[in-house]
Write an enzyme that holds these catalytic residues in place. Structure first.
Site, PDB file in Angstrom:
ATOM      1  N   ARG A  92       0.845  -1.195   0.000  1.00  0.00           N
ATOM      2  CA  ARG A  92       0.000   0.000   0.000  1.00  0.00           C
ATOM      3  C   ARG A  92       0.882   1.246   0.000  1.00  0.00           C
ATOM      4  O   ARG A  92       1.845   1.348   0.752  1.00  0.00           O
ATOM      5  CB  ARG A  92      -0.921   0.038   1.213  1.00  0.00           C
ATOM      6  CG  ARG A  92      -1.782   1.295   1.186  1.00  0.00           C
ATOM      7  CD  ARG A  92      -2.952   1.232   2.079  1.00  0.00           C
ATOM      8  NE  ARG A  92      -3.717   2.475   1.982  1.00  0.00           N
ATOM      9  CZ  ARG A  92      -4.781   2.725   2.672  1.00  0.00           C
ATOM     10  NH1 ARG A  92      -5.234   1.828   3.535  1.00  0.00           N
ATOM     11  NH2 ARG A  92      -5.420   3.867   2.541  1.00  0.00           N
ATOM     12  N   ARG A 101      -6.282   1.268  -3.740  1.00  0.00           N
ATOM     13  CA  ARG A 101      -5.340   0.692  -2.784  1.00  0.00           C
ATOM     14  C   ARG A 101      -5.182  -0.802  -2.998  1.00  0.00           C
ATOM     15  O   ARG A 101      -6.143  -1.484  -3.340  1.00  0.00           O
ATOM     16  CB  ARG A 101      -5.758   0.982  -1.354  1.00  0.00           C
ATOM     17  CG  ARG A 101      -7.094   0.386  -1.015  1.00  0.00           C
ATOM     18  CD  ARG A 101      -7.842   1.059   0.066  1.00  0.00           C
ATOM     19  NE  ARG A 101      -8.133   2.423  -0.321  1.00  0.00           N
ATOM     20  CZ  ARG A 101      -8.616   3.339   0.495  1.00  0.00           C
ATOM     21  NH1 ARG A 101      -8.856   3.054   1.714  1.00  0.00           N
ATOM     22  NH2 ARG A 101      -8.865   4.544   0.088  1.00  0.00           N
ATOM     23  N   ASP A 104      -6.429  -2.387   2.278  1.00  0.00           N
ATOM     24  CA  ASP A 104      -6.869  -1.472   3.324  1.00  0.00           C
ATOM     25  C   ASP A 104      -7.348  -2.342   4.472  1.00  0.00           C
ATOM     26  O   ASP A 104      -8.135  -3.275   4.254  1.00  0.00           O
ATOM     27  CB  ASP A 104      -8.001  -0.579   2.813  1.00  0.00           C
ATOM     28  CG  ASP A 104      -8.435   0.471   3.819  1.00  0.00           C
ATOM     29  OD1 ASP A 104      -7.566   0.961   4.567  1.00  0.00           O
ATOM     30  OD2 ASP A 104      -9.631   0.795   3.852  1.00  0.00           O
ATOM     31  N   ASP A 106      -9.055  -1.794   8.177  1.00  0.00           N
ATOM     32  CA  ASP A 106      -9.637  -0.842   9.118  1.00  0.00           C
ATOM     33  C   ASP A 106     -10.042  -1.549  10.406  1.00  0.00           C
ATOM     34  O   ASP A 106     -10.611  -2.649  10.365  1.00  0.00           O
ATOM     35  CB  ASP A 106     -10.898  -0.184   8.532  1.00  0.00           C
ATOM     36  CG  ASP A 106     -10.593   0.811   7.438  1.00  0.00           C
ATOM     37  OD1 ASP A 106      -9.493   1.408   7.464  1.00  0.00           O
ATOM     38  OD2 ASP A 106     -11.458   0.991   6.565  1.00  0.00           O
TER      39      ASP A 106
END
Length: 176
Positions: A92, A101, A104, A106
């Site tokens: 990334r 991307r 990712d 989260d």
């Protein structure tokens, strides 16, 4: 150990392989202190993988998204550091906000904890507005109650669907 939900997404390269590599890396997060290096994160379950339209910035390729339910012995800061390191290791790079991307990761939830600092907010501050988070998360934690909205994951997903705000056009791809 606290239960943590993570959201995974990719829209560059081999998206499914990127998600699988992220899952493999998450399984290998270790706690370095103490006499033994121990696993600091245990994968409990993973959602199916969904193909979704981009959110926020729409002029980019579709995403593959999934959620992972874990037990984690790291502090929120340690976990953030670990997932950022995984993202970097998997390729990334900085792009525009909500842009393309390779991967990712989260932090979505950490039990019912509310953690609010400028660079880390738990629950994730946008999760209640993102169908690509709520749909996979509802397969893992349908009855989890958001400590700020008071709604379950299922109710938040239904609210998006009822309002027409989401327009979730996901295609279930495969188990992660």
């Amino acid at each position: 150990m606290p239960t943590v939900a993570l959201g995974l997404g990719s829209n560059m390269g081999n998206r499914l392989l990127n998600l699988k590599n992220a899952l493999r890396a998450l399984k290998n997060i270790r706690r370095e202190n103490g006499p033994d290096k121990i696993n600091a994160l245990k994968i409990l379950r993973a959602s199916d993988v969904f193909e979704t339209a981009p959110w926020g910035v729409t002029d980019q390729p579709s995403f593959l998204n999934a959620c992972v339910l874990t037990e984690c012995s790291l502090t929120p800061r340690e976990l953030l550091s670990a997932v950022k390191e995984i993202e970097t290791r998997l390729g990334r790079t900085a792009t525009r906000r909500w842009g393309e991307r390779v991967i990712d990761i989260d932090i979505l939830t950490l039990d019912s904890l509310v953690f609010d600092e400028p660079d880390l907010r738990i629950p994730h501050p946008e999760m209640h507005r993102r169908d690509f988070v709520l749909i996979p998360l509802s397969t893992l934690l349908p009855d989890w109650v958001h400590p700020l909205t008071g709604q379950t994951v299922t109710a938040m997903a239904k609210s998006l669907s009822d309002s027409g705000a989401a327009g979730f056009q996901a295609v279930r791809i495969c188990p992660l």
